[in-house]
Scaffold this motif. Structure first.
Motif, PDB file in Angstrom:
ATOM      1  N   GLY A 189       7.195  -1.994   1.377  1.00  0.00           N
ATOM      2  CA  GLY A 189       7.218  -1.625   2.792  1.00  0.00           C
ATOM      3  C   GLY A 189       6.500  -2.642   3.642  1.00  0.00           C
ATOM      4  N   ASN A 190       5.656  -2.171   4.526  1.00  0.00           N
ATOM      5  CA  ASN A 190       4.875  -3.088   5.353  1.00  0.00           C
ATOM      6  C   ASN A 190       3.491  -3.337   4.770  1.00  0.00           C
ATOM      7  N   GLY A 191       3.287  -2.903   3.543  1.00  0.00           N
ATOM      8  CA  GLY A 191       2.008  -3.080   2.869  1.00  0.00           C
ATOM      9  C   GLY A 191       1.089  -1.894   3.014  1.00  0.00           C
ATOM     10  N   THR A 192       1.404  -0.988   3.929  1.00  0.00           N
ATOM     11  CA  THR A 192       0.613   0.234   4.134  1.00  0.00           C
ATOM     12  C   THR A 192       1.440   1.477   3.844  1.00  0.00           C
ATOM     13  N   PHE A 193       2.650   1.522   4.382  1.00  0.00           N
ATOM     14  CA  PHE A 193       3.520   2.668   4.096  1.00  0.00           C
ATOM     15  C   PHE A 193       4.969   2.189   3.980  1.00  0.00           C
ATOM     16  N   THR A 194       5.779   3.035   3.349  1.00  0.00           N
ATOM     17  CA  THR A 194       7.201   2.748   3.168  1.00  0.00           C
ATOM     18  C   THR A 194       8.028   3.781   3.918  1.00  0.00           C
ATOM     19  N   VAL A 195       9.278   3.433   4.165  1.00  0.00           N
ATOM     20  CA  VAL A 195      10.224   4.317   4.827  1.00  0.00           C
ATOM     21  C   VAL A 195      11.375   4.585   3.870  1.00  0.00           C
ATOM     22  N   SER A 196      11.668   5.839   3.651  1.00  0.00           N
ATOM     23  CA  SER A 196      12.824   6.192   2.810  1.00  0.00           C
ATOM     24  C   SER A 196      13.641   7.266   3.509  1.00  0.00           C
ATOM     25  N   GLY A 197      14.959   7.102   3.464  1.00  0.00           N
ATOM     26  CA  GLY A 197      15.850   8.061   4.116  1.00  0.00           C
ATOM     27  C   GLY A 197      16.338   9.112   3.141  1.00  0.00           C
ATOM     28  N   ASN A 362       9.315  -9.605   3.021  1.00  0.00           N
ATOM     29  CA  ASN A 362       8.289 -10.125   3.928  1.00  0.00           C
ATOM     30  C   ASN A 362       6.897 -10.014   3.313  1.00  0.00           C
ATOM     31  N   GLN A 363       6.660  -8.906   2.622  1.00  0.00           N
ATOM     32  CA  GLN A 363       5.375  -8.739   1.945  1.00  0.00           C
ATOM     33  C   GLN A 363       5.211  -9.756   0.822  1.00  0.00           C
TER      34      GLN A 363
END
Length: 442
Positions: A189-197, A362-363
């Motif tokens: 994710g962004n290194g802190t949290f992820t997004v899942s649908g 990106n991470q």
């Protein structure tokens, strides 16, 4: 004082042998360039030379280790540059495939390309140095650390150690990187949290005729960003909280709602800890600012795209980032490209999966740059130590030369003087040996 014939011969012989020994020693100094042919002639200087020889030999050993360390560090840096180039190519391909106009042939070709990219990534991760050891295997450097399985997953067989070499007195430097730290354990994710649908976001609801292209919405969420790191760490890591984001297209129009809780979203284990933390009217493309509790200051934000079909709701879960391998991200893109095209559901799922994969890449880019910077610092240190060792070696060699090297003008003069003295002693011995009283009796 009377001198016996025996005493005369012994004294003369001693003098001649002493002159010959001196002349022989000077001759050896001239032929070898070494002023310390006989250690007993200058024991203090000889001891100092032995100590300097030991120091020079040790520095030579350090220089060999340093050269080997620089070779391995340079190879590791070069390999990671190749990995970075490969990741850039993958990112470009993912962006190209994140388009509703791509067809089945485009996606089929993209799958084949990604499969080749995955194999190439495994090869790069299994790079060997000039001695045949694997530079990303930790201390287990004699077998390939990464193995591609038949199901497309990659297993790491190395360990978390780093090989080191001593490149100076009491100074060591790592010459390898643990492969799991480089390729396996970057936060997703962004290194802190992820997004899942939710899977329901991409499925035509039961009872729908499916004839309308709007039967499935095209809502996706971006990777999001952190506004307050301390609160984010407290919520996602310390408390284990998750946030459920729902975007609805109902009788009251487009709305969104964010709920905080713990457990598995959408199951009996989900517990809403504070109910709704924020809600409002939804506008496609807006960013949703999320507080930890209702009325609080936002600590994270997520961007949106698209909207649900009429009468439907799109659900997303925000959860703490977990370590993910770069190989898995490549595999996720293979899966995303394999989901097909044409239907709104397939296109939306692919768009969300690609968005998540790009966030992971990106991470990895950030992590890769950090590793390269660390290797560059180690390489610079090794080069500085090499220069220092070279200067020390030259200083020790100069000091040794001052003690042991021959001063040719001085030794040549001494040699000539000793040679003249020996010739004079020999002539005197012959003349004195010929004296006899009987030569004077007539």
């Amino acid at each position: 004082m009377r001198v016996s014939t025996q005493e005369f011969y012994q004294s003369s012989l001693y003098s001649l042998l002493n002159q010959q020994s001196t002349l022989n020693n000077l001759s050896q100094q001239l032929s070898t360039g070494n002023a310390l042919i006989n250690p007993t002639s200058n024991p203090v200087a000889n001891a100092q030379v032995l100590d300097l020889n030991s120091k020079i030999a040790n520095l030579g050993s350090y220089q060999q280790s340093n050269t080997y360390a620089q070779q391995d560090l340079g190879m590791s840096s070069s390999t990671l540059q190749s990995v970075g180039t490969l990741m850039n190519q993958v990112q470009q391909l993912a962006v190209q495939m994140n388009n509703a106009t791509v067809n089945a042939s485009d996606l089929h070709n993209a799958v084949a390309t990604m499969q080749g990219n995955l194999q190439q990534l495994v090869q790069l991760a299994n790079t060997q140095d000039a001695n045949g050891t694997y530079i990303y295997g930790g201390s287990r450097a004699n077998t390939p650390p990464f193995q591609l399985q038949s199901d497309g997953t990659v297993q790491y067989l190395g360990d978390s150690s780093q090989k080191t070499l001593e490149i100076g007195p009491g100074l060591t430097t790592p010459i390898s990187q643990a492969g799991n730290a480089v390729f396996m354990n970057t936060l997703a994710g962004n290194g802190t949290f992820t997004v899942s649908g939710s899977a329901s976001n991409y499925q035509i609801p039961a009872g729908s005729s499916g004839t309308s292209v709007n039967a499935v919405g095209n809502t996706t969420l971006g990777p999001g960003s952190v506004l307050n790191s301390a609160t984010a760490n407290s919520e996602f890591v310390a408390k284990g909280a998750q946030f459920e984001v729902t975007i609805s297209n109902g009788a009251s129009g487009l709305t969104y709602n964010v709920t905080s809780g713990t457990g598995v979203v959408g199951s009996a284990g989900w517990t809403a800890s504070s109910g709704s933390v924020v809600s409002g009217t939804y506008t496609p493309g807006q960013s949703i600012a999320i507080p930890a509790t209702e009325g609080g200051s936002p600590f994270i934000t997520v961007s949106t795209n698209g909207e649900p079909a009429s009468g439907q709701t799109a659900t997303f879960t925000l959860a703490a980032s977990k370590p993910q391998s770069l190989f898995q991200t490549f595999s996720d893109l293979i899966t995303a490209f394999s989901e097909g095209s044409g239907s709104p559901g397939a296109n939306t799922r692919r768009a969300q999966d690609i968005s998540n994969a790009l966030a992971n890449l990106n991470q990895f880019q950030t992590s890769l740059l950090s590793t390269q910077a660390q290797i560059g610092s180690q390489l610079q240190q090794a080069q500085s130590v090499q220069s220092l060792n070279t200067n020390l070696t030259q200083q020790f060699q100069t000091a040794r030369g001052n003690l042991a090297d021959v001063s040719y003008p001085q030794v040549i003069t001494q040699f000539q003087e000793s040679s003249t003295a020996l010739q004079a002693a020999q002539k005197a011995f012959v003349q004195v040996q010929g004296l006899s009283l009987f030569n004077y009796i007539s």
